[in-house]
Design a protein around this motif. Structure first.
Motif, PDB file in Angstrom:
ATOM      1  N   LEU A   1      19.977  64.369 -29.523  1.00  0.00           N
ATOM      2  CA  LEU A   1      19.241  63.162 -29.178  1.00  0.00           C
ATOM      3  C   LEU A   1      20.184  61.968 -29.217  1.00  0.00           C
ATOM      4  N   ASP A   2      20.200  61.233 -28.153  1.00  0.00           N
ATOM      5  CA  ASP A   2      21.088  60.073 -28.051  1.00  0.00           C
ATOM      6  C   ASP A   2      20.244  58.827 -27.782  1.00  0.00           C
ATOM      7  N   PHE A   3      20.180  57.947 -28.764  1.00  0.00           N
ATOM      8  CA  PHE A   3      19.396  56.729 -28.646  1.00  0.00           C
ATOM      9  C   PHE A   3      20.266  55.488 -28.465  1.00  0.00           C
ATOM     10  N   ASN A   4      21.483  55.658 -28.043  1.00  0.00           N
ATOM     11  CA  ASN A   4      22.356  54.503 -27.829  1.00  0.00           C
ATOM     12  C   ASN A   4      21.842  53.591 -26.717  1.00  0.00           C
ATOM     13  N   TRP A   5      21.191  54.157 -25.719  1.00  0.00           N
ATOM     14  CA  TRP A   5      20.640  53.346 -24.637  1.00  0.00           C
ATOM     15  C   TRP A   5      19.580  52.384 -25.169  1.00  0.00           C
ATOM     16  N   LEU A   6      18.868  52.809 -26.222  1.00  0.00           N
ATOM     17  CA  LEU A   6      17.852  51.952 -26.805  1.00  0.00           C
ATOM     18  C   LEU A   6      18.490  50.762 -27.517  1.00  0.00           C
ATOM     19  N   TRP A   7      19.554  50.998 -28.230  1.00  0.00           N
ATOM     20  CA  TRP A   7      20.249  49.903 -28.915  1.00  0.00           C
ATOM     21  C   TRP A   7      20.896  48.956 -27.926  1.00  0.00           C
ATOM     22  N   ASP A   8      21.337  49.488 -26.789  1.00  0.00           N
ATOM     23  CA  ASP A   8      21.935  48.627 -25.771  1.00  0.00           C
ATOM     24  C   ASP A   8      20.909  47.667 -25.169  1.00  0.00           C
ATOM     25  N   GLY A   9      19.660  48.089 -25.092  1.00  0.00           N
ATOM     26  CA  GLY A   9      18.613  47.244 -24.516  1.00  0.00           C
ATOM     27  C   GLY A   9      17.777  46.511 -25.543  1.00  0.00           C
ATOM     28  N   MET A  10      18.233  46.456 -26.791  1.00  0.00           N
ATOM     29  CA  MET A  10      17.451  45.834 -27.857  1.00  0.00           C
ATOM     30  C   MET A  10      17.195  44.354 -27.601  1.00  0.00           C
ATOM     31  N   GLY A  11      18.137  43.663 -26.996  1.00  0.00           N
ATOM     32  CA  GLY A  11      17.938  42.241 -26.691  1.00  0.00           C
ATOM     33  C   GLY A  11      16.799  42.036 -25.709  1.00  0.00           C
ATOM     34  N   ALA A  12      16.747  42.867 -24.671  1.00  0.00           N
ATOM     35  CA  ALA A  12      15.668  42.766 -23.688  1.00  0.00           C
ATOM     36  C   ALA A  12      14.330  43.135 -24.310  1.00  0.00           C
ATOM     37  N   LEU A  13      14.312  44.137 -25.178  1.00  0.00           N
ATOM     38  CA  LEU A  13      13.073  44.520 -25.853  1.00  0.00           C
ATOM     39  C   LEU A  13      12.582  43.407 -26.779  1.00  0.00           C
ATOM     40  N   ALA A  14      13.498  42.784 -27.502  1.00  0.00           N
ATOM     41  CA  ALA A  14      13.117  41.680 -28.388  1.00  0.00           C
ATOM     42  C   ALA A  14      12.610  40.490 -27.585  1.00  0.00           C
ATOM     43  N   TYR A  15      13.262  40.212 -26.458  1.00  0.00           N
ATOM     44  CA  TYR A  15      12.806  39.118 -25.595  1.00  0.00           C
ATOM     45  C   TYR A  15      11.401  39.396 -25.062  1.00  0.00           C
ATOM     46  N   GLY A  16      11.153  40.631 -24.638  1.00  0.00           N
ATOM     47  CA  GLY A  16       9.836  41.007 -24.147  1.00  0.00           C
ATOM     48  C   GLY A  16       8.770  40.926 -25.231  1.00  0.00           C
ATOM     49  N   ALA A  17       9.104  41.344 -26.438  1.00  0.00           N
ATOM     50  CA  ALA A  17       8.155  41.256 -27.548  1.00  0.00           C
ATOM     51  C   ALA A  17       7.864  39.798 -27.890  1.00  0.00           C
ATOM     52  N   GLY A  18       8.889  38.954 -27.863  1.00  0.00           N
ATOM     53  CA  GLY A  18       8.680  37.528 -28.125  1.00  0.00           C
ATOM     54  C   GLY A  18       7.827  36.869 -27.060  1.00  0.00           C
ATOM     55  N   THR A  19       8.066  37.225 -25.803  1.00  0.00           N
ATOM     56  CA  THR A  19       7.259  36.684 -24.708  1.00  0.00           C
ATOM     57  C   THR A  19       5.806  37.129 -24.833  1.00  0.00           C
ATOM     58  N   THR A  20       5.591  38.394 -25.161  1.00  0.00           N
ATOM     59  CA  THR A  20       4.231  38.901 -25.349  1.00  0.00           C
ATOM     60  C   THR A  20       3.527  38.172 -26.484  1.00  0.00           C
ATOM     61  N   LEU A  21       4.220  37.976 -27.582  1.00  0.00           N
ATOM     62  CA  LEU A  21       3.638  37.270 -28.719  1.00  0.00           C
ATOM     63  C   LEU A  21       3.319  35.818 -28.372  1.00  0.00           C
ATOM     64  N   ALA A  22       4.233  35.148 -27.677  1.00  0.00           N
ATOM     65  CA  ALA A  22       4.008  33.755 -27.293  1.00  0.00           C
ATOM     66  C   ALA A  22       2.822  33.630 -26.339  1.00  0.00           C
ATOM     67  N   LEU A  23       2.721  34.531 -25.367  1.00  0.00           N
ATOM     68  CA  LEU A  23       1.591  34.499 -24.439  1.00  0.00           C
ATOM     69  C   LEU A  23       0.273  34.803 -25.143  1.00  0.00           C
ATOM     70  N   THR A  24       0.292  35.731 -26.077  1.00  0.00           N
ATOM     71  CA  THR A  24      -0.921  36.072 -26.820  1.00  0.00           C
ATOM     72  C   THR A  24      -1.417  34.889 -27.636  1.00  0.00           C
ATOM     73  N   VAL A  25      -0.511  34.254 -28.351  1.00  0.00           N
ATOM     74  CA  VAL A  25      -0.903  33.111 -29.189  1.00  0.00           C
ATOM     75  C   VAL A  25      -1.361  31.944 -28.327  1.00  0.00           C
ATOM     76  N   SER A  26      -0.608  31.623 -27.275  1.00  0.00           N
ATOM     77  CA  SER A  26      -0.960  30.459 -26.461  1.00  0.00           C
ATOM     78  C   SER A  26      -2.276  30.661 -25.716  1.00  0.00           C
ATOM     79  N   THR A  27      -2.519  31.853 -25.170  1.00  0.00           N
ATOM     80  CA  THR A  27      -3.781  32.072 -24.472  1.00  0.00           C
ATOM     81  C   THR A  27      -4.954  32.157 -25.434  1.00  0.00           C
ATOM     82  N   SER A  28      -4.729  32.639 -26.646  1.00  0.00           N
ATOM     83  CA  SER A  28      -5.793  32.658 -27.647  1.00  0.00           C
ATOM     84  C   SER A  28      -6.193  31.244 -28.040  1.00  0.00           C
ATOM     85  N   VAL A  29      -5.198  30.394 -28.282  1.00  0.00           N
ATOM     86  CA  VAL A  29      -5.481  29.004 -28.641  1.00  0.00           C
ATOM     87  C   VAL A  29      -6.178  28.298 -27.477  1.00  0.00           C
ATOM     88  N   LEU A  30      -5.674  28.494 -26.265  1.00  0.00           N
ATOM     89  CA  LEU A  30      -6.291  27.875 -25.097  1.00  0.00           C
ATOM     90  C   LEU A  30      -7.731  28.363 -24.910  1.00  0.00           C
TER      91      LEU A  30
END
Length: 96
Positions: A5-34
């Motif tokens: 099992l080689d998960f190096n590709w996952l570590w290489d894309g960790m920045g994009a995954l973190a950005y996507g998780a942050g965007t999802t969280l920001a959209l969830t909070v902002s639309t909930s407040v709105l």
């Protein structure tokens, strides 16, 4: 049989995954407040002194409340969104 099992590709894309998780969280909070703010304003408008505003908000609530009858469980959510958008766009323009 040996598996490697080689998960190096996952570590290489960790920045994009973190950005996507942050965007999802920001959209969830902002639309909930709105949504909460718009709901409170809509409830205040329905109890307010302006009859025309009560009617407009009441009409919007009834359309949104009954929009599920336009979409059955087997249809896609995109079809439901399109039908809700079409129903709102078919309403006369709101008063200033």
């Amino acid at each position: 049989m040996r598996y490697s099992l080689d998960f190096n590709w996952l570590w290489d894309g960790m920045g994009a995954l973190a950005y996507g998780a942050g965007t999802t969280l920001a959209l969830t909070v902002s639309t909930s407040v709105l949504g909460i703010v718009l709901s409170v304003l809509g409830a205040a408008a329905r109890r307010g002194p302006y009859p025309w505003l009560r009617k407009v908000v009441g009409l919007y609530v009834e359309i949104m409340r009954n929009s599920h009858s336009w979409c059955n469980c087997s249809s896609s959510s995109l079809a439901c969104l399109v039908s809700a958008f079409a129903s709102i766009r078919s309403l006369p323009p709101s008063l200033p």
